[in-house]
Write a protein that holds these residues in place. Structure first.
Motif, PDB file in Angstrom:
ATOM      1  N   CYS A 123       6.110  19.708  -6.825  1.00  0.00           N
ATOM      2  CA  CYS A 123       6.710  18.791  -7.772  1.00  0.00           C
ATOM      3  C   CYS A 123       5.613  17.881  -8.314  1.00  0.00           C
ATOM      4  CB  CYS A 123       7.772  17.980  -7.032  1.00  0.00           C
ATOM      5  SG  CYS A 123       8.499  16.626  -7.936  1.00  0.00           S
ATOM      6  N   GLY A 124       5.589  17.696  -9.633  1.00  0.00           N
ATOM      7  CA  GLY A 124       4.624  16.811 -10.253  1.00  0.00           C
ATOM      8  C   GLY A 124       5.314  15.749 -11.086  1.00  0.00           C
ATOM      9  N   ALA A 125       4.675  14.590 -11.199  1.00  0.00           N
ATOM     10  CA  ALA A 125       5.214  13.485 -11.991  1.00  0.00           C
ATOM     11  C   ALA A 125       4.143  12.973 -12.940  1.00  0.00           C
ATOM     12  CB  ALA A 125       5.695  12.359 -11.084  1.00  0.00           C
ATOM     13  N   ARG A 126       4.587  12.677 -14.158  1.00  0.00           N
ATOM     14  CA  ARG A 126       3.680  12.134 -15.159  1.00  0.00           C
ATOM     15  C   ARG A 126       4.192  10.770 -15.575  1.00  0.00           C
ATOM     16  NH1 ARG A 126       0.208  14.049 -19.618  1.00  0.00           N
ATOM     17  NH2 ARG A 126       0.434  12.552 -21.342  1.00  0.00           N
ATOM     18  N   SER A 127       3.368   9.750 -15.425  1.00  0.00           N
ATOM     19  CA  SER A 127       3.764   8.399 -15.815  1.00  0.00           C
ATOM     20  C   SER A 127       3.223   8.016 -17.179  1.00  0.00           C
ATOM     21  CB  SER A 127       3.288   7.392 -14.763  1.00  0.00           C
ATOM     22  OG  SER A 127       1.879   7.455 -14.634  1.00  0.00           O
ATOM     23  N   ARG A 128       2.260   8.781 -17.680  1.00  0.00           N
ATOM     24  CA  ARG A 128       1.690   8.488 -18.993  1.00  0.00           C
ATOM     25  C   ARG A 128       2.659   8.919 -20.089  1.00  0.00           C
ATOM     26  NH1 ARG A 128      -3.200  12.231 -18.420  1.00  0.00           N
ATOM     27  NH2 ARG A 128      -2.095  12.953 -16.560  1.00  0.00           N
ATOM     28  N   ALA A 129       2.420   8.393 -21.306  1.00  0.00           N
ATOM     29  CA  ALA A 129       3.252   8.776 -22.440  1.00  0.00           C
ATOM     30  C   ALA A 129       3.148  10.283 -22.690  1.00  0.00           C
ATOM     31  CB  ALA A 129       2.813   8.008 -23.680  1.00  0.00           C
ATOM     32  N   VAL A 154       6.120  25.966 -14.045  1.00  0.00           N
ATOM     33  CA  VAL A 154       7.407  26.637 -13.907  1.00  0.00           C
ATOM     34  C   VAL A 154       8.449  25.999 -14.827  1.00  0.00           C
ATOM     35  CG1 VAL A 154       9.321  27.191 -12.344  1.00  0.00           C
ATOM     36  CG2 VAL A 154       6.948  27.327 -11.530  1.00  0.00           C
ATOM     37  N   ALA A 155       8.624  24.670 -14.713  1.00  0.00           N
ATOM     38  CA  ALA A 155       9.673  24.005 -15.482  1.00  0.00           C
ATOM     39  C   ALA A 155       9.354  22.526 -15.615  1.00  0.00           C
ATOM     40  CB  ALA A 155      11.033  24.199 -14.815  1.00  0.00           C
ATOM     41  N   PHE A 156       9.890  21.930 -16.682  1.00  0.00           N
ATOM     42  CA  PHE A 156       9.633  20.529 -17.018  1.00  0.00           C
ATOM     43  C   PHE A 156      10.930  19.863 -17.453  1.00  0.00           C
ATOM     44  CE2 PHE A 156       7.607  16.879 -18.838  1.00  0.00           C
ATOM     45  CZ  PHE A 156       8.249  16.644 -20.040  1.00  0.00           C
ATOM     46  N   ILE A 157      11.062  18.580 -17.080  1.00  0.00           N
ATOM     47  CA  ILE A 157      12.163  17.769 -17.587  1.00  0.00           C
ATOM     48  C   ILE A 157      11.619  16.391 -17.913  1.00  0.00           C
ATOM     49  CG2 ILE A 157      12.939  17.066 -15.266  1.00  0.00           C
ATOM     50  CD1 ILE A 157      15.850  17.178 -16.459  1.00  0.00           C
ATOM     51  N   SER A 158      11.900  15.936 -19.114  1.00  0.00           N
ATOM     52  CA  SER A 158      11.406  14.633 -19.540  1.00  0.00           C
ATOM     53  C   SER A 158      12.313  13.518 -19.034  1.00  0.00           C
ATOM     54  CB  SER A 158      11.316  14.585 -21.057  1.00  0.00           C
ATOM     55  OG  SER A 158      12.615  14.499 -21.618  1.00  0.00           O
ATOM     56  N   TRP A 159      11.862  12.290 -19.271  1.00  0.00           N
ATOM     57  CA  TRP A 159      12.679  11.129 -18.879  1.00  0.00           C
ATOM     58  C   TRP A 159      14.010  11.145 -19.629  1.00  0.00           C
ATOM     59  CZ3 TRP A 159      14.324   7.712 -22.532  1.00  0.00           C
ATOM     60  CH2 TRP A 159      13.688   7.766 -23.772  1.00  0.00           C
ATOM     61  N   SER A 160      14.004  11.754 -20.849  1.00  0.00           N
ATOM     62  CA  SER A 160      15.213  11.826 -21.672  1.00  0.00           C
ATOM     63  C   SER A 160      15.988  13.118 -21.446  1.00  0.00           C
ATOM     64  CB  SER A 160      14.842  11.705 -23.149  1.00  0.00           C
ATOM     65  OG  SER A 160      13.998  12.779 -23.535  1.00  0.00           O
ATOM     66  N   ARG A 161      15.582  13.890 -20.408  1.00  0.00           N
ATOM     67  CA  ARG A 161      16.257  15.120 -19.997  1.00  0.00           C
ATOM     68  C   ARG A 161      16.020  16.321 -20.898  1.00  0.00           C
ATOM     69  NH1 ARG A 161      19.752  13.655 -15.764  1.00  0.00           N
ATOM     70  NH2 ARG A 161      20.121  11.412 -15.690  1.00  0.00           N
ATOM     71  N   ASN A 195       8.299  11.603 -16.227  1.00  0.00           N
ATOM     72  CA  ASN A 195       8.472  12.975 -16.675  1.00  0.00           C
ATOM     73  C   ASN A 195       8.088  13.873 -15.496  1.00  0.00           C
ATOM     74  OD1 ASN A 195       9.000  12.539 -19.652  1.00  0.00           O
ATOM     75  ND2 ASN A 195       7.095  11.411 -19.356  1.00  0.00           N
ATOM     76  N   MET A 196       8.952  14.836 -15.194  1.00  0.00           N
ATOM     77  CA  MET A 196       8.819  15.595 -13.955  1.00  0.00           C
ATOM     78  C   MET A 196       8.668  17.089 -14.230  1.00  0.00           C
ATOM     79  SD  MET A 196       9.122  13.110 -11.801  1.00  0.00           S
ATOM     80  CE  MET A 196       9.222  14.060 -10.275  1.00  0.00           C
ATOM     81  N   ALA A 197       8.035  17.771 -13.299  1.00  0.00           N
ATOM     82  CA  ALA A 197       7.852  19.210 -13.462  1.00  0.00           C
ATOM     83  C   ALA A 197       7.756  19.896 -12.108  1.00  0.00           C
ATOM     84  CB  ALA A 197       6.597  19.506 -14.277  1.00  0.00           C
ATOM     85  N   TRP A 198       7.983  21.182 -12.143  1.00  0.00           N
ATOM     86  CA  TRP A 198       7.751  22.062 -10.996  1.00  0.00           C
ATOM     87  C   TRP A 198       6.655  23.057 -11.364  1.00  0.00           C
ATOM     88  CZ3 TRP A 198       9.760  21.458  -6.213  1.00  0.00           C
ATOM     89  CH2 TRP A 198      10.895  20.662  -6.075  1.00  0.00           C
ATOM     90  N   PHE A 199       5.755  23.236 -10.418  1.00  0.00           N
ATOM     91  CA  PHE A 199       4.699  24.239 -10.513  1.00  0.00           C
ATOM     92  C   PHE A 199       4.768  25.096  -9.251  1.00  0.00           C
ATOM     93  CE2 PHE A 199       1.570  22.965 -13.898  1.00  0.00           C
ATOM     94  CZ  PHE A 199       2.262  21.869 -14.391  1.00  0.00           C
ATOM     95  N   ARG A 200       4.061  26.204  -9.262  1.00  0.00           N
ATOM     96  CA  ARG A 200       3.960  27.020  -8.053  1.00  0.00           C
ATOM     97  C   ARG A 200       2.560  27.601  -7.938  1.00  0.00           C
ATOM     98  NH1 ARG A 200       8.275  31.614 -10.127  1.00  0.00           N
ATOM     99  NH2 ARG A 200       6.940  32.565 -11.736  1.00  0.00           N
ATOM    100  N   ILE A 206       2.862  13.749 -24.688  1.00  0.00           N
ATOM    101  CA  ILE A 206       2.345  14.364 -25.911  1.00  0.00           C
ATOM    102  C   ILE A 206       2.725  15.828 -25.800  1.00  0.00           C
ATOM    103  CG2 ILE A 206       0.333  14.886 -27.308  1.00  0.00           C
ATOM    104  CD1 ILE A 206      -1.057  12.488 -25.992  1.00  0.00           C
ATOM    105  N   GLY A 207       3.769  16.222 -26.472  1.00  0.00           N
ATOM    106  CA  GLY A 207       4.259  17.586 -26.364  1.00  0.00           C
ATOM    107  C   GLY A 207       4.846  17.835 -24.989  1.00  0.00           C
ATOM    108  N   VAL A 208       4.775  19.088 -24.546  1.00  0.00           N
ATOM    109  CA  VAL A 208       5.258  19.467 -23.225  1.00  0.00           C
ATOM    110  C   VAL A 208       4.045  19.694 -22.326  1.00  0.00           C
ATOM    111  CG1 VAL A 208       6.520  21.172 -21.886  1.00  0.00           C
ATOM    112  CG2 VAL A 208       7.341  20.515 -24.166  1.00  0.00           C
ATOM    113  N   PRO A 209       3.870  18.896 -21.313  1.00  0.00           N
ATOM    114  CA  PRO A 209       2.706  19.046 -20.430  1.00  0.00           C
ATOM    115  C   PRO A 209       2.872  20.229 -19.490  1.00  0.00           C
ATOM    116  CG  PRO A 209       4.052  17.187 -19.733  1.00  0.00           C
ATOM    117  CD  PRO A 209       4.697  17.721 -20.960  1.00  0.00           C
ATOM    118  N   ARG A 210       2.033  21.242 -19.644  1.00  0.00           N
ATOM    119  CA  ARG A 210       2.113  22.458 -18.841  1.00  0.00           C
ATOM    120  C   ARG A 210       0.872  22.674 -17.982  1.00  0.00           C
ATOM    121  NH1 ARG A 210       4.939  27.472 -20.988  1.00  0.00           N
ATOM    122  NH2 ARG A 210       6.913  26.724 -21.836  1.00  0.00           N
ATOM    123  N   GLU A 211      -0.043  21.716 -17.993  1.00  0.00           N
ATOM    124  CA  GLU A 211      -1.271  21.836 -17.223  1.00  0.00           C
ATOM    125  C   GLU A 211      -1.260  20.876 -16.047  1.00  0.00           C
ATOM    126  OE1 GLU A 211      -3.569  24.094 -17.938  1.00  0.00           O
ATOM    127  OE2 GLU A 211      -2.471  24.765 -19.720  1.00  0.00           O
TER     128      GLU A 211
END
Length: 125
Positions: free
Chosen positions: A95-101, A48-55, A33-38, A103-108
C-alpha cells in the motif's frame, strides 16, 4: 509522518478471491491519494490500482474488471478486492500513500511518499 499497515494476504487457489486492507495512521487520511502495488522477487514494484482523495480510481490493464480499490475514510482504510486471481499474481502487495498534490494518475513508485511493509499473496494453480 504517515504509517501504513497492510493485511488480508494469504494462500488461495486460482480463481479465488481475496480482500486486502491498508490502515493509515499519523496523517489526514481523507486528503491522501492511495494506491496498491505488487512485487515479486527480482522484479520492480508494479502499479496495480489507485484511488484519489476524491475517489477517482485507475487500474493496471491486467486487473481491470477483476480488482476493485475502495476507501473508507471513517476507518482510515483503503481496500483492494481481488477476484479471479491467477498464479502469476503471486506477489507481495504494498500500500502506498501520496500526500503531495496530484498530477495525473501516479503509477510510479517514486510518486508515493509512504509505504507499508507489504502482505504476501500466494495463488496456487
Amino acid at each position: 509522518q504517515v504509517q501504513l499497515v497492510e493485511s488480508g494476504g494469504g494462500a488461495v487457489q486460482a480463481g479465488d478471491s481475496l480482500r486486502l486492507s491498508c490502515v493509515a495512521s499519523g496523517g489526514t487520511f481523507s486528503r491522501l491519494n492511495m494506491a496498491w502495488f505488487r512485487q515479486t522477487p527480482g522484479k520492480e514494484r508494479e502499479f496495480v490500482a489507485f484511488i484519489s482523495w476524491s475517489r477517482s480510481t485507475n487500474y493496471a490493464d491486467s486487473v481491470k474488471g477483476r480488482f476493485t480499490i475502495s476507501r473508507d475514510n471513517a476507518k482510515n482504510t483503503v481496500y483492494l478486492q481481488m477476484n479471479s486471481l491467477n498464479a502469476e499474481e503471486t506477489a507481495v502487495y504494498y500500500c502506498g500513500a501520496r500526500s503531495r498534490a496530484l498530477i495525473g494518475v501516479p503509477r510510479e513508485v517514486k510518486e508515493y511518499d509512504y509505504w507499508g511493509q507489504g502482505t504476501q499473496v500466494t495463488v496456487s494453480s
